[in-house]
Design a protein around this motif. Structure first.
Motif, mmCIF file in Angstrom:
data_model
loop_
_atom_site.group_PDB
_atom_site.id
_atom_site.type_symbol
_atom_site.label_atom_id
_atom_site.label_comp_id
_atom_site.label_asym_id
_atom_site.label_seq_id
_atom_site.Cartn_x
_atom_site.Cartn_y
_atom_site.Cartn_z
ATOM 1 N N GLN A 1 0.827 -1.203 0.000
ATOM 2 C CA GLN A 1 0.000 0.000 0.000
ATOM 3 C C GLN A 1 0.858 1.247 0.000
ATOM 4 N N VAL A 2 0.318 2.273 -0.614
ATOM 5 C CA VAL A 2 0.979 3.570 -0.649
ATOM 6 C C VAL A 2 -0.023 4.619 -0.178
ATOM 7 N N GLN A 3 0.448 5.559 0.565
ATOM 8 C CA GLN A 3 -0.391 6.678 0.984
ATOM 9 C C GLN A 3 0.174 7.962 0.390
ATOM 10 N N VAL A 4 -0.723 8.827 -0.037
ATOM 11 C CA VAL A 4 -0.320 10.137 -0.542
ATOM 12 C C VAL A 4 -1.137 11.197 0.181
ATOM 13 N N VAL A 5 -0.464 12.246 0.588
ATOM 14 C CA VAL A 5 -1.117 13.308 1.352
ATOM 15 C C VAL A 5 -0.741 14.651 0.753
ATOM 16 N N GLU A 6 -1.771 15.409 0.374
ATOM 17 C CA GLU A 6 -1.548 16.729 -0.202
ATOM 18 C C GLU A 6 -1.560 17.800 0.892
ATOM 19 N N SER A 7 -0.894 18.904 0.582
ATOM 20 C CA SER A 7 -0.937 20.076 1.454
ATOM 21 C C SER A 7 -0.617 21.306 0.620
ATOM 22 N N GLY A 8 -0.909 22.471 1.195
ATOM 23 C CA GLY A 8 -0.519 23.715 0.541
ATOM 24 C C GLY A 8 -1.645 24.498 -0.103
ATOM 25 N N GLY A 9 -2.853 23.971 -0.080
ATOM 26 C CA GLY A 9 -3.955 24.718 -0.672
ATOM 27 C C GLY A 9 -4.307 25.938 0.157
ATOM 28 N N GLY A 10 -5.195 26.757 -0.388
ATOM 29 C CA GLY A 10 -5.618 27.940 0.342
ATOM 30 C C GLY A 10 -6.322 28.929 -0.553
ATOM 31 N N LEU A 11 -6.473 30.133 -0.035
ATOM 32 C CA LEU A 11 -7.137 31.221 -0.755
ATOM 33 C C LEU A 11 -6.081 32.199 -1.253
ATOM 34 N N VAL A 12 -6.168 32.554 -2.525
ATOM 35 C CA VAL A 12 -5.209 33.477 -3.122
ATOM 36 C C VAL A 12 -5.936 34.372 -4.112
ATOM 37 N N GLN A 13 -5.428 35.565 -4.303
ATOM 38 C CA GLN A 13 -6.016 36.472 -5.279
ATOM 39 C C GLN A 13 -5.570 36.115 -6.684
ATOM 40 N N ALA A 14 -6.380 36.489 -7.645
ATOM 41 C CA ALA A 14 -6.019 36.268 -9.048
ATOM 42 C C ALA A 14 -4.655 36.898 -9.327
ATOM 43 N N GLY A 15 -3.835 36.159 -10.067
ATOM 44 C CA GLY A 15 -2.480 36.602 -10.353
ATOM 45 C C GLY A 15 -1.452 36.122 -9.360
ATOM 46 N N GLY A 16 -1.910 35.577 -8.256
ATOM 47 C CA GLY A 16 -1.010 35.104 -7.211
ATOM 48 C C GLY A 16 -0.493 33.708 -7.476
ATOM 49 N N SER A 17 0.236 33.176 -6.488
ATOM 50 C CA SER A 17 0.879 31.872 -6.615
ATOM 51 C C SER A 17 0.611 31.019 -5.387
ATOM 52 N N LEU A 18 0.664 29.733 -5.597
ATOM 53 C CA LEU A 18 0.593 28.746 -4.515
ATOM 54 C C LEU A 18 1.483 27.578 -4.893
ATOM 55 N N ARG A 19 2.013 26.901 -3.877
ATOM 56 C CA ARG A 19 2.745 25.662 -4.119
ATOM 57 C C ARG A 19 2.093 24.542 -3.335
ATOM 58 N N LEU A 20 1.665 23.528 -4.060
ATOM 59 C CA LEU A 20 1.085 22.341 -3.440
ATOM 60 C C LEU A 20 2.170 21.287 -3.271
ATOM 61 N N SER A 21 2.032 20.514 -2.212
ATOM 62 C CA SER A 21 2.961 19.415 -1.948
ATOM 63 C C SER A 21 2.179 18.114 -1.847
ATOM 64 N N CYS A 22 2.831 17.043 -2.220
ATOM 65 C CA CYS A 22 2.236 15.715 -2.106
ATOM 66 C C CYS A 22 3.306 14.767 -1.605
#
Length: 128
Positions: A1-22
């Motif tokens: 079995q493998v588990q994957v867990v995401e993080s890094g989401g959120g609220l951002v204004q248009a034109g902004g940036s986010l980095r998601l991790s898994c």
């Protein structure tokens, strides 16, 4: 079995940036491809990007090319999705997926059924 867990989401204004991790754990020796998908309310889950664990070859949906970058950290067994120039239409739940079976060299898996393990998703909301 493998588990994957995401993080890094959120609220951002248009034109902004986010980095998601898994982060992957468990039987990680059988990782072949890791991908990101997203699902907006009332819509089907769609392919965003994918990366081969060995070699690092990447693939992107056309609408994400030039704005999103997928990368991996072998030591941390983690995949990242750097999202720049975000638009309100990028608002969705973003899912990380892992394929634990070999895949052909010429193409990358872009369909939901081609992946074996999924995370719970992380919400990304882009305000206008």
């Amino acid at each position: 079995q493998v588990q994957v867990v995401e993080s890094g989401g959120g609220l951002v204004q248009a034109g902004g940036s986010l980095r998601l991790s898994c982060a992957a754990s468990g039987r990680t020796f059988s990782m072949y491809v890791m991908g990101w998908f997203r699902q907006a309310p009332g819509k089907e889950r769609e392919f965003v990007a994918a990366i081969r664990w060995s070699g690092g070859n990447a693939d992107y949906a056309d609408s994400m090319k030039g704005r999103f970058t997928i990368s991996r950290d072998n030591a941390k067994i983690t995949v990242y999705l750097q999202m720049n120039s975000l638009k309100p239409e990028d608002t969705a739940v973003y899912y990380c997926a892992l394929r634990s079976r070999p895949f052909g060299i010429a193409t990358m898996p872009r369909n939901v059924y081609e992946y074996d393990y999924w995370g719970q998703g992380t919400q990304v909301t882009v305000s206008s």
